[in-house]
Design an enzyme around this catalytic site. Structure first.
Site, short mmCIF file in Angstrom:
data_model
loop_
_atom_site.label_atom_id
_atom_site.label_comp_id
_atom_site.label_asym_id
_atom_site.label_seq_id
_atom_site.Cartn_x
_atom_site.Cartn_y
_atom_site.Cartn_z
N ASP A 89 46.07 35.89 41.60
CA ASP A 89 46.79 34.92 41.99
C ASP A 89 45.90 33.39 41.89
O ASP A 89 46.48 32.42 41.37
CB ASP A 89 47.40 34.83 43.33
CG ASP A 89 48.61 36.00 43.25
OD1 ASP A 89 48.86 36.20 42.09
OD2 ASP A 89 49.08 36.28 44.23
P1 NAP Z 1 45.41 39.10 44.45
O1 NAP Z 1 46.30 38.01 43.65
O2 NAP Z 1 46.12 39.79 45.82
O3 NAP Z 1 44.82 40.19 43.25
C1 NAP Z 1 44.01 41.04 43.63
C2 NAP Z 1 43.76 41.88 42.40
O4 NAP Z 1 42.93 42.82 42.80
C3 NAP Z 1 44.97 42.85 41.91
O5 NAP Z 1 45.55 42.33 40.65
C4 NAP Z 1 44.30 44.17 41.67
O6 NAP Z 1 44.63 44.76 40.34
C5 NAP Z 1 42.70 43.86 41.89
N1 NAP Z 1 42.10 45.03 42.50
C6 NAP Z 1 42.70 45.78 43.78
N2 NAP Z 1 41.48 46.55 44.01
C7 NAP Z 1 40.58 46.57 43.29
C8 NAP Z 1 39.49 47.18 43.02
N3 NAP Z 1 39.14 48.31 43.77
N4 NAP Z 1 38.71 47.06 41.97
C9 NAP Z 1 38.90 45.80 40.97
N5 NAP Z 1 40.22 45.40 41.29
C10 NAP Z 1 40.99 45.50 42.21
O7 NAP Z 1 43.88 38.59 44.94
P2 NAP Z 1 43.48 36.99 45.09
O8 NAP Z 1 43.56 36.22 43.57
O9 NAP Z 1 42.38 37.03 46.00
O10 NAP Z 1 44.71 36.13 45.78
C11 NAP Z 1 45.14 36.21 47.14
C12 NAP Z 1 46.45 36.05 47.31
O11 NAP Z 1 46.72 36.46 48.61
C13 NAP Z 1 46.95 34.78 47.05
O12 NAP Z 1 48.14 34.81 46.40
C14 NAP Z 1 47.16 34.21 48.44
O13 NAP Z 1 48.28 33.14 48.44
C15 NAP Z 1 47.42 35.39 49.48
N6 NAP Z 1 47.11 34.93 50.83
C16 NAP Z 1 46.09 34.89 50.88
C17 NAP Z 1 45.59 34.75 52.31
C18 NAP Z 1 44.26 34.28 52.74
O14 NAP Z 1 43.93 33.77 53.93
N7 NAP Z 1 43.18 34.55 51.97
C19 NAP Z 1 46.58 34.88 53.30
C20 NAP Z 1 47.92 35.12 52.83
C21 NAP Z 1 47.99 35.31 51.30
P3 NAP Z 1 44.45 45.94 39.99
O15 NAP Z 1 45.42 46.99 40.72
O16 NAP Z 1 44.97 46.31 38.39
O17 NAP Z 1 43.11 46.61 40.11
#
Ligand code: NAP
Length: 466
Positions: free
Chosen positions: A393
């Site tokens: 994301d």
């Molecule tokens: P993300 O959008 O959740 O994407 C994570 C990606 O990691 C997935 O597409 C997954 O694809 C891949 N993945 C998972 N396990 C893996 C592994 N072992 N090896 C390689 N790839 C792996 O993560 P993000 O880009 O960090 O975004 C964070 C999201 O969380 C945002 O939408 C944000 O708004 C939300 N959020 C964050 C917080 C905060 O405080 N940080 C709080 C609330 C919400 P595959 O399954 O294909 O591997």
């Protein structure tokens, strides 16, 4: 004033100053450890000051509590893994809020059962006590549900049913109504216990409809409630350090929630009532995207080895794969070859605030290589290879280019502006928002499939032989 009172006031003043300096230290990774130690020392001073209190008639139960609390705290500190930090924090909030609620209930009991003069239970005291009990109780159960969701004990999906928001708002209105009634009739024991029970139930119903991935924002909000409950406890007990620490906790938690929402371009009401990540929003934004271009390990190794500048963009997948040490090793190998290495850190990458900073610090990645979103974006057009490690994301260009996307307006790390993008992920899995990511279909992007740790470890060897 005798020496005891002087000592208590001095220790409380010192504790308050240390809490403020501690918070200031936590605002930057380089000073965060020092800030943490200052806050710990402040808490120790507050405890020592409280132990000197002249109202204490016996230390027996205090020692039992201290031993029990210290043992639990030390065990949690030693054995809970870094990846389980969000649920550990939720549990700590539940304990803190329950303590505040219990102090309020004990005070109310003392007044209504003749241990303290009932005449002293005026409107101001009842107001502070009711506020403390209401917030303390709903935060206790809310935090326990948050813990359950993050630990997988309670279903992580938003539990939504028809009329839910109206029902919850009515319940809250009745609870607040009872609280206001108690301010005017403090001796009304039955309404008091009904208010207490409803507040516990409201905490459960407030958090159940929220998806587990939104829990960090919810927890930060509950943290602020727990802080405000403690501040109210300070008013009830006439304890200055509780008022100061509770207010600091309350407002810093609230500001953190706002900052997290801003970084996701969402409002607090959307997080609390929007059921983000549910089936209804998960499919939005999907469309004809074309095909993803898969690349080989050797191709990527050559690209990296002969690049001038490489930017790593870590995300949630780095945390689940525990790939922080492997990326550091790859960075070392690249630096030995003269490649400039930087890390682009999105404020909400991962699942809790500072998630990536904590993991990379654990792997001894120098702070000077960590760049925040606003700092790294202008650098990306001059970057040869951006390596997206388990992020989705936070690098989704739809947030910038597609006004109808559910994440439109969320600031992203614009890796698609660099000369080449390599995405490390296991397969076609979506991110937290459940949306398709057009970045993966762009001609500039190559997909290197596999577990992030495994892929990075293999890349270290491949770059060495490139
Ligand atoms: P993300 O959008 O959740 O994407 C994570 C990606 O990691 C997935 O597409 C997954 O694809 C891949 N993945 C998972 N396990 C893996 C592994 N072992 N090896 C390689 N790839 C792996 O993560 P993000 O880009 O960090 O975004 C964070 C999201 O969380 C945002 O939408 C944000 O708004 C939300 N959020 C964050 C917080 C905060 O405080 N940080 C709080 C609330 C919400 P595959 O399954 O294909 O591997």
């Amino acid at each position: 004033m005798n020496w005891q009172t002087y000592f208590i006031e001095f220790s409380y003043l010192l504790a308050s100053i240390l809490f403020i300096l501690g918070l200031k230290g936590l605002s930057h990774p380089e000073t965060a450890k020092r800030g943490m130690h200052m806050a710990e020392f402040g808490m120790m001073m507050a405890i020592i000051g409280t132990l000197m209190h002249f109202e204490i008639v016996s230390y027996t139960w205090i020692i039992v509590g201290l031993l029990l609390g210290s043992t639990l705290g030390a065990a949690m500190g030693v054995w809970v893994p870094m990846t389980a930090m969000p649920q550990r924090t939720a549990l700590s909030h539940a304990f803190g809020a329950f303590a505040a609620a219990l102090v309020g209930i004990a005070e109310y009991y003392s007044y209504t059962h003749g241990f303290k003069p009932l005449a002293e239970l005026g409107q101001v005291k009842m107001g502070a006590m009711g506020f403390e009990i209401m917030l303390g109780s709903l935060t206790t159960t809310g935090s326990l549900i948050a813990f359950g969701k993050l630990q997988g004990i309670v279903p992580g999906k938003p539990l939504v049913y028809r009329g839910q928001n109206i029902f919850n708002m009515t319940l809250l209105a009745v609870t607040i109504g009872l609280f206001i009634y108690l301010i005017f009739v403090p001796t009304a024991v039955i309404p008091f216990y009904v208010m207490l029970g409803l507040a516990f139930v409201f905490g459960v119903l407030l958090v159940l409809p929220i998806g587990s991935a939104d829990m960090p924002v919810v927890m930060s909000l509950l943290n602020s409630y727990a802080g405000l409950a403690s501040a109210a406890t300070g008013f009830v007990l006439g304890n200055n350090v509780l008022i100061i620490a509770g207010t600091l906790d309350g407002f810093s938690g609230f500001i953190l929630s706002i900052l997290m929402c801003r970084a996701m371009n969402r409002s607090i009401t959307n997080v609390l009532f929007g059921a983000f990540g549910s089936a209804a929003t998960a499919t939005a934004g999907e469309g004809e995207q074309g095909t993803m271009r898969e690349v080989s390990m050797d191709d990527v190794a050559v690209q990296l080895a002969y690049a001038s500048k490489v930017v790593f963009v870590p995300g949630y997948g780095l945390a689940t794969a525990q790939a922080q040490h492997a990326v550091r090793e790859l960075a070392n190998v690249l630096e030995e070859r003269g490649v400039i290495v930087k890390y682009g850190i999105h404020p909400v990458a991962g699942r809790m605030p500072g998630h990536m900073n904590v993991l990379l610090a654990e792997a001894n990645v120098p702070y000077s290589q960590l760049y925040e979103l606003e700092q790294i974006n202008p650098e990306l057009s001059s970057t040869d290879v951006s390596v997206v490690i388990g992020a989705n994301d936070v690098v989704n260009p739809d947030a910038r280019d597609n006004p109808s996307s559910p994440i439109a307006g969320m600031p992203i790390i614009e890796v698609d502006r660099s000369k080449s993008v390599i995405v490390l992920k296991r397969g076609q899995g979506k991110g937290f928002s459940g949306l398709e990511n057009p970045l993966f279909f762009k001609p500039v992007t190559g997909m290197l499939y596999g577990d992030a740790k495994d892929t990075l470890t293999k890349l270290v060897g491949a770059v060495q032989h490139a």
